[in-house]
Design a protein around this motif. Structure first.
Motif, PDB file in Angstrom:
ATOM      1  N   UNK A  19       0.811  -1.217   0.000  1.00 39.96           N
ATOM      2  CA  UNK A  19       0.000   0.000   0.000  1.00 39.96           C
ATOM      3  C   UNK A  19       0.841   1.261   0.000  1.00 39.96           C
ATOM      4  N   UNK A  20       1.944   1.252   0.755  1.00 38.71           N
ATOM      5  CA  UNK A  20       2.810   2.426   0.787  1.00 38.71           C
ATOM      6  C   UNK A  20       3.609   2.592  -0.504  1.00 38.71           C
ATOM      7  N   UNK A  21       3.953   1.471  -1.129  1.00 36.80           N
ATOM      8  CA  UNK A  21       4.611   1.558  -2.438  1.00 36.80           C
ATOM      9  C   UNK A  21       3.672   2.189  -3.465  1.00 36.80           C
ATOM     10  N   UNK A  22       2.418   1.768  -3.462  1.00 35.42           N
ATOM     11  CA  UNK A  22       1.422   2.358  -4.370  1.00 35.42           C
ATOM     12  C   UNK A  22       1.175   3.826  -4.019  1.00 35.42           C
ATOM     13  N   UNK A  23       1.232   4.145  -2.729  1.00 34.17           N
ATOM     14  CA  UNK A  23       1.048   5.531  -2.312  1.00 34.17           C
ATOM     15  C   UNK A  23       2.171   6.419  -2.841  1.00 34.17           C
ATOM     16  N   UNK A  24       3.398   5.910  -2.805  1.00 28.53           N
ATOM     17  CA  UNK A  24       4.526   6.671  -3.365  1.00 28.53           C
ATOM     18  C   UNK A  24       4.371   6.847  -4.876  1.00 28.53           C
ATOM     19  N   UNK A  25       3.860   5.820  -5.549  1.00 30.27           N
ATOM     20  CA  UNK A  25       3.658   5.934  -6.996  1.00 30.27           C
ATOM     21  C   UNK A  25       2.609   6.981  -7.321  1.00 30.27           C
ATOM     22  N   UNK A  26       1.510   6.999  -6.561  1.00 31.74           N
ATOM     23  CA  UNK A  26       0.460   7.982  -6.840  1.00 31.74           C
ATOM     24  C   UNK A  26       0.937   9.386  -6.487  1.00 31.74           C
ATOM     25  N   UNK A  27       1.838   9.490  -5.503  1.00 32.76           N
ATOM     26  CA  UNK A  27       2.431  10.796  -5.187  1.00 32.76           C
ATOM     27  C   UNK A  27       3.296  11.284  -6.338  1.00 32.76           C
ATOM     28  N   UNK A  28       4.052  10.363  -6.945  1.00 35.64           N
ATOM     29  CA  UNK A  28       4.902  10.751  -8.074  1.00 35.64           C
ATOM     30  C   UNK A  28       4.066  11.180  -9.278  1.00 35.64           C
ATOM     31  N   UNK A  29       2.888  10.539  -9.468  1.00 27.35           N
ATOM     32  CA  UNK A  29       2.024  10.994 -10.560  1.00 27.35           C
ATOM     33  C   UNK A  29       1.480  12.386 -10.287  1.00 27.35           C
ATOM     34  N   UNK A  30       1.164  12.661  -9.020  1.00 27.58           N
ATOM     35  CA  UNK A  30       0.719  14.011  -8.669  1.00 27.58           C
ATOM     36  C   UNK A  30       1.817  15.040  -8.872  1.00 27.58           C
TER      37      UNK A  30
END
Length: 370
Positions: A19-30
């Motif tokens: 979940x935190x890995x996906x959270x970092x990915x969505x942060x990078x898209x933002x």
């Protein structure tokens, strides 16, 4: 009280880490979307298009290699692709009107939407502990909202109200998309889901680009400053989409959306280290609250698994009992059949004896007449 080992199961740890890995990915898209907006590039559908193409190429090749029939109707994937494309379009479009922090905060509206949809359509039952975890996570975001009220970043953007409405609408579509993906992952296949979502997502995106973004793409000066954020967005989204079905099958769509709440905190770190901005101390309290809420929500899965195992064992025992009864009934029927058969054979012997006696008597009568 649960012991430490019962609370921290392998499934819990893997779910939190993914979940935190996906959270970092969505942060990078933002982050990449915010950079493109700062450069005046307004092509939200074009940003998502490359992600869908990558999904179709990679997972479509696996499907062609397998040569298996679709496990779900293709038109369901068309609707899912349409919803997903428009969700990405609305959220990415919002970066043109409001700030990165505002988008990250308002995107949490998808959590109550997901809980409602899973309860209505997937018949998911949430224990009281789950609601406590959700409440703690949302409370952490409320702290961030109060901190942002007095921050200059909150009011940045050409039209913050329009941007906020776009995010809220996009988060509702994200909720529909996530719940639909959870259904397909558990009932169909992850590779099929990604391949079909990529295929129809690319088709819908291409149609929308030809209508809305042709002039915008022609006006873009394709320098390294524009190509790198575009490419980074596509790669991050591809990895994000590839990891989402795994977490959905493991922990469900509510856990996914709760994990993505920490993207708000990771965005704070980007603001600190990339833009050298000062952040309020309340952000760190909010981050701690979200982490505690995630742990409370995802912990204790071992007890649920044990209950499911006990139910499964009971079902196995019941099936064995039924099989034994059926086998016993079959044996009794066979014994009865044998008894009936032996009785019939005895009757046949008696009838043969009677026939023999009757023929002998007939023979004697014939001899007497002669």
């Amino acid at each position: 009280m649960r012991s430490f080992k019962e609370f921290w199961t392998k499934k819990t740890l893997v779910g939190l880490g993914l979940g935190q890995f996906l959270s970092l990915l969505i942060t990078s898209t933002g982050f990449t979307s915010s950079e493109l907006a700062r450069k005046g590039i307004n092509a939200p559908t074009s940003q998502s298009f490359m992600n869908y193409v990558l999904l179709a190429l990679v997972y479509g090749s696996i499907m062609i290699y397998r040569r298996e029939a679709l496990k779900a109707k293709w038109y369901y994937y068309v609707l899912l692709g349409l919803v997903d494309v428009e969700a990405n379009f609305l959220v990415v479009k919002a970066y043109q009107y409001t700030s990165l922090t505002s988008v990250m905060l308002l995107d949490c509206w998808s959590i109550p939407c997901v809980i409602l949809l899973t309860w209505l359509f997937l018949k998911t039952k949430y224990r009281f502990r789950k609601y406590v975890g959700v409440a703690v996570c949302v409370a952490g975001l409320v702290v961030v909202v109060f901190s942002d009220v007095h921050a200059a970043d909150r009011s940045s953007g050409s039209n913050p109200i329009k941007g906020d409405l776009l995010v809220i609408a996009g988060s509702m579509l994200y909720a529909i998309s996530n719940v639909s993906e959870e259904f397909f992952v558990k009932s169909a296949d992850r590779v099929e889901l990604m391949a079909m979502l990529g295929l129809f997502g690319a088709i819908v995106s291409a149609c929308q680009i030809s209508i809305l973004e042709q002039s915008e793409l022609k006006s873009i000066q394709w320098s390294a400053g524009a190509v790198l954020p575009f490419s980074g967005f596509a790669v991050a989204m591809f990895l994000f989409y590839s990891g989402v079905p795994i977490l959905l099958k493991m922990s469900g769509s509510t856990m996914l959306n709760l994990s993505l709440l920490t993207s708000d905190m990771w965005s704070v770190l980007i603001r600190v280290f990339a833009y050298h901005e000062k952040v309020d101390w309340m952000y760190f309290i909010a981050f701690a609250a979200v982490v505690v809420g995630l742990v409370v929500y995802s912990g204790g899965d071992k007890e649920v698994e044990q209950n499911l195992a006990e139910v499964a064992d009971e079902e196995v025992e019941q099936s064995k009992h039924f099989d034994e009864e059926a086998a016993g009934g079959g044996r009794s029927d066979l014994d009865n059949y044998k008894r009936l058969g032996s009785g019939n054979s005895r009757r046949g012997d008696n009838s043969k004896q009677l026939d023999f006696g009757s023929t002998s008597l007939a023979g004697k009568e014939g001899a007497t007449r002669k």
